[in-house]
Motif scaffolding. Structure first.
Motif, mmCIF file in Angstrom:
data_model
loop_
_atom_site.group_PDB
_atom_site.id
_atom_site.type_symbol
_atom_site.label_atom_id
_atom_site.label_comp_id
_atom_site.label_asym_id
_atom_site.label_seq_id
_atom_site.Cartn_x
_atom_site.Cartn_y
_atom_site.Cartn_z
ATOM 1 N N PHE A 247 24.419 -10.516 -63.603
ATOM 2 C CA PHE A 247 23.746 -11.048 -64.792
ATOM 3 C C PHE A 247 22.981 -9.935 -65.518
ATOM 4 O O PHE A 247 23.068 -9.804 -66.741
ATOM 5 C CB PHE A 247 22.797 -12.178 -64.391
ATOM 6 N N ALA A 275 21.223 -17.522 -71.773
ATOM 7 C CA ALA A 275 19.943 -18.183 -71.504
ATOM 8 C C ALA A 275 20.123 -19.314 -70.495
ATOM 9 O O ALA A 275 19.295 -19.515 -69.601
ATOM 10 C CB ALA A 275 19.342 -18.722 -72.807
ATOM 11 N N HIS A 276 21.221 -20.041 -70.618
ATOM 12 C CA HIS A 276 21.500 -21.101 -69.644
ATOM 13 C C HIS A 276 21.660 -20.511 -68.235
ATOM 14 O O HIS A 276 21.109 -21.013 -67.258
ATOM 15 C CB HIS A 276 22.764 -21.867 -70.043
ATOM 16 N N TYR A 278 20.416 -17.780 -67.142
ATOM 17 C CA TYR A 278 19.084 -17.376 -66.670
ATOM 18 C C TYR A 278 18.383 -18.553 -65.964
ATOM 19 O O TYR A 278 17.826 -18.404 -64.884
ATOM 20 C CB TYR A 278 18.239 -16.884 -67.852
ATOM 21 N N CYS A 279 18.440 -19.727 -66.594
ATOM 22 C CA CYS A 279 17.793 -20.910 -65.999
ATOM 23 C C CYS A 279 18.433 -21.255 -64.663
ATOM 24 O O CYS A 279 17.731 -21.526 -63.676
ATOM 25 C CB CYS A 279 17.915 -22.120 -66.925
ATOM 26 N N GLU A 280 19.752 -21.242 -64.629
ATOM 27 C CA GLU A 280 20.443 -21.571 -63.378
ATOM 28 C C GLU A 280 20.048 -20.603 -62.264
ATOM 29 O O GLU A 280 19.872 -21.001 -61.109
ATOM 30 C CB GLU A 280 21.966 -21.524 -63.585
ATOM 31 N N GLU A 282 17.225 -19.081 -61.937
ATOM 32 C CA GLU A 282 15.876 -19.411 -61.473
ATOM 33 C C GLU A 282 15.923 -20.580 -60.490
ATOM 34 O O GLU A 282 15.195 -20.616 -59.507
ATOM 35 C CB GLU A 282 14.957 -19.739 -62.656
ATOM 36 N N LEU A 283 16.797 -21.549 -60.764
ATOM 37 C CA LEU A 283 16.931 -22.675 -59.838
ATOM 38 C C LEU A 283 17.501 -22.212 -58.495
ATOM 39 O O LEU A 283 17.029 -22.624 -57.435
ATOM 40 C CB LEU A 283 17.833 -23.770 -60.428
#
Ligand SMILES: Cc1cc2nc3c(=O)[nH]c(=O)nc-3n(C[C@H](O)[C@H](O)[C@H](O)COP(=O)(O)OP(=O)(O)OC[C@H]3O[C@@H](n4cnc5c(N)ncnc54)[C@H](O)[C@@H]3O)c2cc1C
Lengths: 369, 394
Positions: A247, A275-276, A278-280, A282-283
Motif C-alpha cells: 500500500f 482511501a478505502h 487505508y480504512c480496511e 486500519e481495521l
C-alpha cells in the motif's frame, strides 16, 4: 524498540532482493541458515520459548511484531513454523523431557520444526485421516500430509494423527513428534508460487516410540487448535505487514506517476480506492493486534478473535495486492517489479491455516448460525 | 491501577444503586433516547430520575471539567464508566448535539463566559442544540454558504436559510455558520455564532424523510439579532471551528452502528426466517454475507476502541474521524440491508404492533442517511486521500 530493530535489521540484511536471490539460485534449503542464526542471536528464534529453556519468553504481540516486519520484506524464515507454531505446541503441551529436548535447540536456531496437518487442498484439520496402528513399544503411522511449511528441512515434525473416531471428528486426534529423517517418511519439496518452503510428506509405516506423543492421546485437538491459532495470528501479522508495504509503495506511485499531464493520484477514482484501502488496513491492524493480545492474555479463549483476524487480514491483504498491481499499470505485471512478489506471498498466506472463507464459516458456527 | 480498580468497584456499586431498572432495558423506540431541552417531555419518571442523578455526578459528560458541569474524569475513568454502564445495560442518560458536537468545540474555542453559560446547561440536558451548517446551495461544498450576518455594533443581523437542520423544531438554541465577510475567499469570511431558536425572525418547517419521520427541517432567518457575545472565536475565523466540530460529529456517527447487544443478531433473525440445516442457516449465500459482515463489524469495533481512543485524547490525526465516519456509516448500511434481507416479508411491515411500527424497515431507510449526514462518504474519502495519504490535487 523491537519493531525498529526488526525493521532496520531486515531492510539491511534481508530486503526483497534476498527473496529474489533464494528464488533464482538453486538452493536446497529455501531460507538462509546464516540469517536464521542471526535471528537466533537476537532472540527471535526463541521469542516464545520460556527463559527456563533459553528463550526470550516474550508474548504473541512481540512475535507478531517480528512477523509483521517479515511481511514488509517478504523474508522466508523458519520463524512461523518453528518458533511460533511448533514452539507453541511444545511449550503448552510438551512433557518436561520433550521441552528440554527441543526448546533450547529451537531457541538456539539449531532445530527446524514444523506442523504437518493438512491432507487435502483445503485446510480442514478435523478431517485428519493419517492413522496410527499399535506396534510393540509404539505406533506406526501411515498416510500423507501436504502444505507442510519447511517440511523438507524440518528436523522435527509435529504430525496430526487420527488414533480413533473418523475423519470429520475433533475427538480422536493425537499429535506425534516425528523425526524429519524417520525411516519410511518420504518428503517431496513442493515449489510454490511465493518461493517459500512447502512440502508433501508420505508416511509409509513410519515407526514412532510411545513417548513420541505430544500431550494426551486422543485429545490432541486442543493442542492442535492452540498451535494453529498461534500460527494463524502470526501469519495474519505477516499479511498485515505485506499489505502495509504494498500500500505504501502504491501511494508513493500515485504521487509520482504522470498521465494526461497530471499525477495519477489526482484522479478521484484512484483516490477513493486508496482511501478505502487505508480504512480496511486500519481495521485489519486492530483485528490482528487484538488477536495477538488475546493469545497472550487468554490463550484458550482466542479462537474466535483469531479467526476474525485471519479472515480480515487475509481479505484486506488480498485487496491491497490487487489494487497495488492494478494501480501500477503495466509495470505492476513485470517480474522485475516487486508488486507481484507481494501478490504471490499474500495468496499463500491467505491459504495457510485456513483462508478467509474458512474462518468466516468458523465464526458463524461459533455464533450458532 | 489500584485506583482505577477502586473506581471501577465504586462506579459499579453506584450504578447498581442508582440506575432505575427500566433504564436498564434496551431502548425500543426513539422516545427512549433522552435528548433533553426546554420542550422535552420525559417518557417516564425513571427517565427523568436517571438523567437527574447522572447529571448531578457530571456523568452525562464524564470527561468535561467539573466547573462546566462535567464529571472531571480522566480518559481511563470515563472508559471504565462506559464499560460498567454497558455491563449493566444502562441506557445513556442523555444524548445530544450539545454533548457530541458543540461541547468539544466550546471547550476548545469558547471564552470563559461562553463555557460557563452554555456547557452546564448541555450537561444537565436543559438546553437542546441544533446544527445550522447546510444550506440549499451548500452541502458538500459547505464553505460556499450564503447565510449572512451583518455587523450592527453590539449585535449581528442574520438573514438566510439552512436546510436539513436535524431537530430544529425541537431545539432551543442553534450553533450556526454565517458569512460575515462576503468579499473574502470563501473559507475566510465565515463566523461561528450561537443563538436562541426563539429569537424573533427564526422559523422552521419540518421535512419528511423516506422513513416517514420528520426529524429535520428547513430553517429560516429573517433579521435575527444575535448579540456579539455569542460569537465563538474570532470574527471570520469560524471555518476552523466548523471543521473541528465536524471531526467530533464524524467520530460520533462512526460509532452509531456499534450499539451491540441491543438488537437481535443477524444470525438469530435469519435462523428464524430461513431456518437451519445441521445448525447452519439454510440460505448459504445469506449466511456467508452475514459472516463476512460480522468479521468487518468486529474489526471495526476494535478500531473504534483503538483509534477512537487516540482521537479523543488528541493523539491521532484529526482526519481519522473521516475513516471512522466512512466505515461506520457504510457498515451500518450493510447491517440494515442484511437485517431486511434476513427478515424477509415480515421486515417490510410499515405499521402495526407486530413490527413495532415498522422498526426494521424504517431503520433500514433511515440508515441510508448515514453516508450523507455529517459529510458524505465520498467527501470522507476525499479527506482521507488529501489529509492522510497526501495525494495530490485532492
Ligand atoms: C438525516 C440527515 C440529517 C442531517 N442533519 C443535518 C444537520 O443537523 N445540520 C446540518 O447542517 N446538515 C445536516 N444534514 C445535511 C448533510 O450534512 C448534507 O446533506 C451533506 O453534507 C451533503 O450535502 P447535500 O445534501 O447538499 O449533497 P451534495 O453535496 O449535493 O452531494 C450530492 C452527491 O454528490 C457527491 N459529491 C459532492 N461533492 C463531491 C466531491 N467533491 N467529490 C465526490 N463526490 C461529491 C456527494 O457525495 C453526493 O453523493 C443532514 C442530512 C441528512 C440526510
Amino acid at each position: 524498540m523491537l519493531r525498529d530493530n526488526a525493521r532496520s535489521f531486515l531492510s539491511k540484511n534481508a530486503p526483497i532482493a534476498h527473496l529474489r536471490q533464494l528464488r533464482d539460485t538453486p538452493d536446497s534449503v529455501g531460507f538462509s541458515r546464516k540469517l536464521w542464526k542471526e535471528f537466533a542471536e537476537m532472540g527471535w528464534a526463541g521469542i516464545l520459548v520460556p527463559p527456563d529453556y533459553d528463550g526470550l519468553g516474550l508474548g504473541y504481540v512481540e512475535a507478531g511484531v517480528v512477523m509483521e516486519e517479515l511481511g514488509h520484506t517478504l523474508t522466508p524464515s523458519p520463524l512461523l513454523a518453528t518458533s511460533v507454531v511448533a514452539a507453541t505446541a511444545l511449550v503448552r503441551s510438551g512433557s518436561e523431557a520433550q521441552k528440554k529436548a527441543f526448546l533450547p535447540r529451537i531457541a538456539a536456531g539449531d532445530l527446524i520444526a514444523t506442523l504437518a496437518i493438512d491432507e487435502a487442498a483445503k485446510h480442514r484439520p478435523e478431517k485428519t485421516a493419517l492413522k496410527a496402528s499399535n506396534k510393540a513399544n509404539g505406533f506406526v503411522l501411515s498416510g500423507a500430509k501436504t502444505f507442510v511449511i519447511d517440511g523438507h528441512v524440518a528436523d522435527l515434525i509435529i504430525v496430526g494423527v487420527r488414533t480413533s473416531g473418523s475423519p470429520g471428528e475433533e475427538r480422536g486426534l493425537t499429535l506425534f513428534l516425528v523425526d524429519g529423517k524417520a525411516k519410511g517418511l518420504k518428503v517431496e519439496r513442493t515449489s510454490m508460487v511465493d518461493a517459500h518452503n512447502s512440502a508433501r510428506l508420505e508416511f509409509d509405516n513410519v515407526a514412532v516410540a510411545a513417548d513420541a506423543i505430544l500431550g494426551t492421546p486422543g485429545q490432541g485437538w486442543k493442542t492442535l487448535e492452540g498451535a494453529l491459532n498461534a500460527g494463524r495470528a502470526a501469519i495474519a501479522a505477516e499479511l498485515l505487514g505485506a499489505a502495509d508495504e504494498i500500500f505504501a509503495r502504491t501511494v508513493t506511485y500515485l504521487r509520482e506517476r504522470k498521465q494526461f499531464g497530471k499525477l495519477i493520484g489526482e484522479f478521484q477514482a484512484l483516490q477513493h480506492r486508496a482511501a478505502h484501502l487505508y480504512c480496511e488496513l486500519e481495521l485489519a491492524r486492530s483485528a490482528v493486534l487484538k488477536a495477538l493480545q488475546t493469545l497472550d492474555e487468554s490463550f484458550e479463549n482466542a479462537g474466535a478473535v483469531v479467526s476474525m483476524a485471519k479472515a480480515k487480514a487475509g481479505s484486506v491483504a488480498t485487496l491491497a495486492v490487487q489494487e497495488g498491481v492494478q494501480m501500477h499499470g503495466g509495470i505492476g505485471m513485470t517480474d522485475e517489479f516487486d508488486a507481484g512478489l507481494f501478490m504471490k506471498r499474500v495468496r499463500v498466506g491467505q491459504e495457510l491455516f485456513g483462508d478467509a472463507n474458512f474462518h468466516a464459516d468458523k465464526l458463524a458456527r461459533l455464533n450458532h448460525y | 491501577m489500584a485506583d482505577l480498580e477502586t473506581f471501577r468497584k465504586e462506579t459499579r456499586a453506584w450504578l447498581e444503586a442508582n440506575c432505575p431498572a427500566e433504564m436498564r432495558q434496551p431502548p425500543e423506540s426513539e422516545e427512549d433516547t433522552c435528548w433533553g431541552g426546554r420542550k422535552w417531555v420525559f417518557k417516564s419518571e425513571a427517565q427523568r430520575v436517571w438523567l437527574e442523578r447522572m447529571a448531578a455526578k457530571g456523568w452525562t459528560v464524564p470527561e468535561w471539567p467539573r466547573q462546566y458541569g462535567g464529571g472531571g474524569l480522566s480518559h481511563e475513568e470515563a472508559k471504565i464508566l462506559r464499560e460498567e454502564m454497558r455491563a449493566l445495560g444502562c441506557r445513556s442518560p442523555l444524548d445530544s448535539f450539545g454533548i457530541w458536537m458543540l461541547g468539544p468545540a466550546l471547550l476548545k474555542y469558547g471564552n470563559e463566559q461562553q463555557k460557563r453559560e452554555h456547557l452546564p446547561k448541555i450537561a444537565r440536558g436543559e438546553i437542546r442544540w441544533c446544527q445550522g451548517y447546510s444550506e440549499p446551495g451548500s452541502g458538500s461544498d459547505l464553505a460556499s454558504l450564503q447565510t449572512r450576518a451583518e455587523d450592527r455594533g453590539d449585535y449581528f443581523v442574520v438573514n438566510g436559510s439552512k436546510i436539513w437542520t436535524s431537530y430544529a423544531d425541537k431545539a432551543d438554541w442553534i450553533f450556526c455558520l454565517v458569512r460575515t465577510d462576503p468579499k473574502a475567499p470563501k473559507h475566510e469570511g465565515i463566523s461561528f455564532v450561537l443563538f436562541d431558536m426563539e429569537s424573533p425572525g427564526v422559523s422552521t418547517s419540518p421535512i419528511t424523510l423516506i422513513s416517514g419521520k420528520s426529524p429535520f427541517c428547513q430553517t429560516f432567518f429573517e433579521d435575527v439579532q444575535v448579540l456579539k457575545a455569542n460569537l465563538v472565536g474570532q470574527l471570520n475565523k469560524g471555518w476552523e471551528i466548523a471543521k473541528f466540530l465536524l471531526t467530533h460529529e464524524r467520530e460520533m456517527i462512526g460509532g452509531m452502528g456499534m450499539t451491540g447487544g441491543r438488537h437481535r443478531s443477524l444470525g438469530e433473525v435469519a435462523a428464524d426466517t430461513v431456518g437451519t440445516e445441521d445448525g447452519r442457516l439454510a440460505d448459504p449465500v445469506l449466511r456467508a454475507q452475514i459472516a463476512s459482515f460480522e468479521v468487518d463489524s468486529w474489526a471495526f469495533a476494535l478500531t473504534l476502541d483503538r483509534v477512537g481512543d487516540l482521537f479523543k485524547t488528541g493523539q491521532a490525526h484529526p482526519a481519522v474521524s473521516s475513516m471512522l465516519k466512512y466505515y461506520g456509516a457504510e457498515l451500518n448500511k450493510r447491517r440494515l440491508e442484511l437485517m431486511v434481507a434476513a427478515g424477509g416479508s415480515e421486515a417490510l411491515e410499515w405499521e402495526g404492533p407486530r413490527s413495532r411500527d415498522g422498526f426494521t424497515v424504517r431503520s433500514w431507510l433511515r440508515s441510508k442517511a448515514n453516508s450523507i449526514e455529517g459529510g458524505t462518504s465520498e467527501i470522507q474519502l476525499n479527506i482521507i486521500a488529501k489529509r492522510i495519504l497526501n495525494l495530490p490535487g485532492a
